[in-house]
Scaffold this motif. Sequence first.
Motif, PDB file in Angstrom:
ATOM      1  N   GLU A 130       0.828  -1.206   0.000  1.00 29.06           N
ATOM      2  CA  GLU A 130       0.000   0.000   0.000  1.00 29.06           C
ATOM      3  C   GLU A 130       0.866   1.262   0.000  1.00 29.06           C
ATOM      4  O   GLU A 130       0.597   2.210  -0.758  1.00 29.06           O
ATOM      5  CB  GLU A 130      -0.924   0.030   1.237  1.00 29.06           C
ATOM      6  CG  GLU A 130      -1.931  -1.082   1.285  1.00 29.06           C
ATOM      7  CD  GLU A 130      -1.450  -2.231   2.139  1.00 29.06           C
ATOM      8  OE1 GLU A 130      -2.287  -2.854   2.803  1.00 29.06           O
ATOM      9  OE2 GLU A 130      -0.227  -2.513   2.150  1.00 29.06           O
ATOM     10  N   ALA A 131       1.892   1.284   0.862  1.00 25.57           N
ATOM     11  CA  ALA A 131       2.756   2.459   0.933  1.00 25.57           C
ATOM     12  C   ALA A 131       3.500   2.672  -0.372  1.00 25.57           C
ATOM     13  O   ALA A 131       3.576   3.794  -0.889  1.00 25.57           O
ATOM     14  CB  ALA A 131       3.746   2.314   2.092  1.00 25.57           C
ATOM     15  N   VAL A 132       4.054   1.596  -0.927  1.00 31.07           N
ATOM     16  CA  VAL A 132       4.781   1.712  -2.188  1.00 31.07           C
ATOM     17  C   VAL A 132       3.835   2.164  -3.301  1.00 31.07           C
ATOM     18  O   VAL A 132       4.184   3.019  -4.125  1.00 31.07           O
ATOM     19  CB  VAL A 132       5.444   0.366  -2.545  1.00 31.07           C
ATOM     20  CG1 VAL A 132       6.029   0.414  -3.942  1.00 31.07           C
ATOM     21  CG2 VAL A 132       6.532   0.030  -1.533  1.00 31.07           C
ATOM     22  N   SER A 133       2.631   1.608  -3.334  1.00 29.69           N
ATOM     23  CA  SER A 133       1.658   1.986  -4.369  1.00 29.69           C
ATOM     24  C   SER A 133       1.263   3.450  -4.244  1.00 29.69           C
ATOM     25  O   SER A 133       1.150   4.166  -5.247  1.00 29.69           O
ATOM     26  CB  SER A 133       0.416   1.095  -4.264  1.00 29.69           C
ATOM     27  OG  SER A 133       0.722  -0.249  -4.522  1.00 29.69           O
ATOM     28  N   ALA A 134       1.046   3.896  -3.000  1.00 28.19           N
ATOM     29  CA  ALA A 134       0.651   5.289  -2.800  1.00 28.19           C
ATOM     30  C   ALA A 134       1.747   6.244  -3.253  1.00 28.19           C
ATOM     31  O   ALA A 134       1.479   7.244  -3.941  1.00 28.19           O
ATOM     32  CB  ALA A 134       0.316   5.525  -1.326  1.00 28.19           C
TER      33      ALA A 134
ATOM     34  N   SER B 124      -8.604  12.097  -6.489  1.00 29.38           N
ATOM     35  CA  SER B 124      -9.312  12.431  -7.727  1.00 29.38           C
ATOM     36  C   SER B 124      -8.668  11.841  -8.971  1.00 29.38           C
ATOM     37  O   SER B 124      -9.330  11.662  -9.998  1.00 29.38           O
ATOM     38  CB  SER B 124      -9.395  13.952  -7.879  1.00 29.38           C
ATOM     39  OG  SER B 124      -8.088  14.526  -7.869  1.00 29.38           O
ATOM     40  N   ASP B 125      -7.366  11.530  -8.898  1.00 28.50           N
ATOM     41  CA  ASP B 125      -6.696  11.008 -10.088  1.00 28.50           C
ATOM     42  C   ASP B 125      -6.732   9.483 -10.170  1.00 28.50           C
ATOM     43  O   ASP B 125      -6.096   8.888 -11.035  1.00 28.50           O
ATOM     44  CB  ASP B 125      -5.243  11.506 -10.161  1.00 28.50           C
ATOM     45  CG  ASP B 125      -4.523  11.532  -8.828  1.00 28.50           C
ATOM     46  OD1 ASP B 125      -5.170  11.257  -7.796  1.00 28.50           O
ATOM     47  OD2 ASP B 125      -3.315  11.815  -8.801  1.00 28.50           O
ATOM     48  N   GLY B 126      -7.487   8.841  -9.281  1.00 28.93           N
ATOM     49  CA  GLY B 126      -7.637   7.400  -9.334  1.00 28.93           C
ATOM     50  C   GLY B 126      -6.868   6.711  -8.221  1.00 28.93           C
ATOM     51  O   GLY B 126      -6.402   7.360  -7.271  1.00 28.93           O
ATOM     52  N   SER B 127      -6.741   5.406  -8.317  1.00 33.94           N
ATOM     53  CA  SER B 127      -6.073   4.633  -7.270  1.00 33.94           C
ATOM     54  C   SER B 127      -5.261   3.495  -7.870  1.00 33.94           C
ATOM     55  O   SER B 127      -5.716   2.836  -8.813  1.00 33.94           O
ATOM     56  CB  SER B 127      -7.101   4.026  -6.298  1.00 33.94           C
ATOM     57  OG  SER B 127      -7.677   4.996  -5.463  1.00 33.94           O
ATOM     58  N   PRO B 128      -4.082   3.245  -7.316  1.00 37.71           N
ATOM     59  CA  PRO B 128      -3.426   1.966  -7.620  1.00 37.71           C
ATOM     60  C   PRO B 128      -4.195   0.867  -6.887  1.00 37.71           C
ATOM     61  O   PRO B 128      -4.863   1.129  -5.886  1.00 37.71           O
ATOM     62  CB  PRO B 128      -2.016   2.141  -7.042  1.00 37.71           C
ATOM     63  CG  PRO B 128      -2.173   3.176  -5.973  1.00 37.71           C
ATOM     64  CD  PRO B 128      -3.310   4.076  -6.388  1.00 37.71           C
ATOM     65  N   TYR B 129      -4.126  -0.340  -7.381  1.00 38.86           N
ATOM     66  CA  TYR B 129      -4.889  -1.446  -6.800  1.00 38.86           C
ATOM     67  C   TYR B 129      -3.965  -2.519  -6.248  1.00 38.86           C
ATOM     68  O   TYR B 129      -2.934  -2.844  -6.849  1.00 38.86           O
ATOM     69  CB  TYR B 129      -5.783  -2.096  -7.863  1.00 38.86           C
ATOM     70  CG  TYR B 129      -7.097  -1.393  -8.112  1.00 38.86           C
ATOM     71  CD1 TYR B 129      -8.298  -1.962  -7.726  1.00 38.86           C
ATOM     72  CD2 TYR B 129      -7.131  -0.149  -8.737  1.00 38.86           C
ATOM     73  CE1 TYR B 129      -9.505  -1.322  -7.961  1.00 38.86           C
ATOM     74  CE2 TYR B 129      -8.333   0.501  -8.977  1.00 38.86           C
ATOM     75  CZ  TYR B 129      -9.523  -0.086  -8.585  1.00 38.86           C
ATOM     76  OH  TYR B 129     -10.719   0.551  -8.822  1.00 38.86           O
ATOM     77  N   LEU B 130      -4.350  -3.085  -5.123  1.00 44.19           N
ATOM     78  CA  LEU B 130      -3.835  -4.382  -4.729  1.00 44.19           C
ATOM     79  C   LEU B 130      -4.623  -5.396  -5.547  1.00 44.19           C
ATOM     80  O   LEU B 130      -5.856  -5.408  -5.498  1.00 44.19           O
ATOM     81  CB  LEU B 130      -4.045  -4.634  -3.230  1.00 44.19           C
ATOM     82  CG  LEU B 130      -3.413  -3.622  -2.261  1.00 44.19           C
ATOM     83  CD1 LEU B 130      -3.603  -4.093  -0.818  1.00 44.19           C
ATOM     84  CD2 LEU B 130      -1.943  -3.395  -2.554  1.00 44.19           C
ATOM     85  N   ASP B 131      -3.934  -6.231  -6.310  1.00 43.90           N
ATOM     86  CA  ASP B 131      -4.639  -7.063  -7.288  1.00 43.90           C
ATOM     87  C   ASP B 131      -4.653  -8.551  -6.954  1.00 43.90           C
ATOM     88  O   ASP B 131      -5.215  -9.343  -7.707  1.00 43.90           O
ATOM     89  CB  ASP B 131      -4.040  -6.861  -8.679  1.00 43.90           C
ATOM     90  CG  ASP B 131      -2.543  -7.160  -8.737  1.00 43.90           C
ATOM     91  OD1 ASP B 131      -1.919  -7.243  -7.666  1.00 43.90           O
ATOM     92  OD2 ASP B 131      -2.013  -7.299  -9.847  1.00 43.90           O
ATOM     93  N   TYR B 132      -4.054  -8.973  -5.853  1.00 40.01           N
ATOM     94  CA  TYR B 132      -4.117 -10.346  -5.357  1.00 40.01           C
ATOM     95  C   TYR B 132      -4.004 -11.383  -6.471  1.00 40.01           C
ATOM     96  O   TYR B 132      -4.904 -12.187  -6.702  1.00 40.01           O
ATOM     97  CB  TYR B 132      -5.394 -10.559  -4.547  1.00 40.01           C
ATOM     98  CG  TYR B 132      -5.392  -9.742  -3.281  1.00 40.01           C
ATOM     99  CD1 TYR B 132      -4.743 -10.192  -2.135  1.00 40.01           C
ATOM    100  CD2 TYR B 132      -5.992  -8.475  -3.237  1.00 40.01           C
ATOM    101  CE1 TYR B 132      -4.704  -9.420  -0.976  1.00 40.01           C
ATOM    102  CE2 TYR B 132      -5.955  -7.702  -2.079  1.00 40.01           C
ATOM    103  CZ  TYR B 132      -5.311  -8.183  -0.957  1.00 40.01           C
ATOM    104  OH  TYR B 132      -5.276  -7.414   0.187  1.00 40.01           O
ATOM    105  N   PRO B 133      -2.873 -11.396  -7.176  1.00 36.61           N
ATOM    106  CA  PRO B 133      -2.705 -12.358  -8.265  1.00 36.61           C
ATOM    107  C   PRO B 133      -2.564 -13.785  -7.725  1.00 36.61           C
ATOM    108  O   PRO B 133      -2.019 -14.007  -6.644  1.00 36.61           O
ATOM    109  CB  PRO B 133      -1.399 -11.903  -8.929  1.00 36.61           C
ATOM    110  CG  PRO B 133      -0.619 -11.286  -7.806  1.00 36.61           C
ATOM    111  CD  PRO B 133      -1.657 -10.583  -6.951  1.00 36.61           C
ATOM    112  N   VAL B 134      -3.068 -14.734  -8.490  1.00 32.95           N
ATOM    113  CA  VAL B 134      -2.849 -16.142  -8.179  1.00 32.95           C
ATOM    114  C   VAL B 134      -1.624 -16.571  -8.985  1.00 32.95           C
ATOM    115  O   VAL B 134      -1.659 -16.582 -10.219  1.00 32.95           O
ATOM    116  CB  VAL B 134      -4.072 -17.001  -8.535  1.00 32.95           C
ATOM    117  CG1 VAL B 134      -3.807 -18.475  -8.223  1.00 32.95           C
ATOM    118  CG2 VAL B 134      -5.304 -16.517  -7.765  1.00 32.95           C
ATOM    119  N   VAL B 135      -0.551 -16.886  -8.296  1.00 38.62           N
ATOM    120  CA  VAL B 135       0.750 -17.088  -8.929  1.00 38.62           C
ATOM    121  C   VAL B 135       1.181 -18.554  -8.784  1.00 38.62           C
ATOM    122  O   VAL B 135       1.189 -19.104  -7.678  1.00 38.62           O
ATOM    123  CB  VAL B 135       1.815 -16.172  -8.293  1.00 38.62           C
ATOM    124  CG1 VAL B 135       3.169 -16.353  -8.969  1.00 38.62           C
ATOM    125  CG2 VAL B 135       1.369 -14.707  -8.366  1.00 38.62           C
TER     126      VAL B 135
END
Length: 555
Positions: free
Chosen positions: A183-187, A261-272
Amino acid sequence: MGRHSAAATEQPLSHSTPSRRIPPVVALTAAVVLVLLAGGIVWSAVGAGGGCDTTRTVRVTVSPEMGDLAKELLASPQKLDDGSCAAAQVQTQEPLQTVGDLGALEASALPEVWVPDSSLWLARAPEGAPLATDGALASSPVVVATSKAAADRLGWTTTPPSWPEAFSTSQPVSIPDLAESAEAVSALGAVRAGLGGGDDADNAIVEAVLAAARGPATTAEDALAAGSKGDADAPLVPVSEQQVYTTTAADSSQLVAVYPSDGSPYLDYPVVRVGSPSADRSAAVDAVVARLSSGTAHEKARDAGFRDPDGTPPSGAADRGLVTAAPKPITLDPADVRTLLTRLASLTAPSRILAVFDVSTSMEAPVGSSTRVTLVRDAAKSALTLIPDASAIGLWDFAHHLDGDNDYSELVPTRRLDADVDGQSQRHELSTQLDTLPDRLSPGGTGLYDTTLAAVRAAQADYNPDAVNSVLIVTDGADDDDQSIGLQGLLDTLKAEANPDRPVKVIGVALGPDADLGVLQQIASATGGAAYSAEDPTDLQDVLFDAIRQRQTAG
């Protein structure tokens, strides 16, 4: 990670683990081979087979907040076309630790299916790690959490800020630990993107991180608690929407999610998928992957406060004050993220650590299907993969009269991890010597006091003023040498020989129930260090991650 004892004069850090991170309750599960389960909650769903010719157990590792959901989804073995069944052994573990394992452990000790919270972790995995994404379990946008009173005062209730604006107010900011928080890195990646990238954007992010570090030390958990209570000065903290969903379950919570307002990065929980399963295991892995990325999985994820991979909101989102429309996604370039992390890491003095490991006979004590010393070996090797090249590490072992009259011996001198050692790196040399620890067990007791004094003196003599200098001691017992300097003599000598111009901190790790944590606390206190408890030896890897990361950030 507050479950470990960190007694002494350790200074609190401004960066911290988000409150959704579940304190691990770790256990070892023996299947065919040893699986090192450090820092996670383990659930094993290996059914009797119910008509199955053979049951094949698939090793699954998920982020802590996904533990209950994965347990529910994989509770029942799945029948396969050949008459066998696929069952699941589910472990929760922080993604950072899984990344470390990928570079240190054998394939048989790694998960076969991994669900981290973000695809960004794949970019931080060791080069050449056999990883392949196959669908996703859920998603959750990263938001800025604070109190409703703070959001109202900032005018964000009616006009949300952009990501750069969100981190440029006078409101306190709590930035979780960049080493382990997607979350911190994405923000911060979103702030960089909002500023157009480049050096100016990087400088703005550096300023934001340093400003947060200079302010009062506030954990993400404390920031969320302040927001829930409605404090007008509650810090701003980047977290997942799902964490806000979970926190606002309480009727009295005043916590709100601010969607920039410019959107959000997502945690996307990939199945790897991890590795290349043999032919007879491939169908079992396929079945587990299919279950985790199925429509049923997505539905249950929504009930737990996550979104679908396509952004469908969680159940009851509006009742929790969340927006139902999916925020516009901000796509982060993993290469840019790595560059950003490197830039931020350069702000911190490198570590110079003399690691000293107990090899007395008691380290042969069994832990599940392993021993204490093999856990030390594997935990140290995993931690080693995450330490930057600019840091320097040396390695000693110790027992009682291990080397003549000395209780200790030097295995590897302290050097930078990228130093050349006979054509190999120092990192490689350390890993090689760590592999020999189980063969170095020595009969007799533990020579803790004389070894500690010798190690501190060696670190002082080898001092680097541009680094954080420390001695890391891992022991499972108390001092058994009746000819040693003794505890009081050691404490008095450490204080008398302390040099404020060449400070060396002792970081003590008490491994197992027989270790004397109280003694390590006194030694640590005398040097301005810290003591950690790993009463359950399987907690050791997590303790080492805490101790080593804090040595890199402590001043």
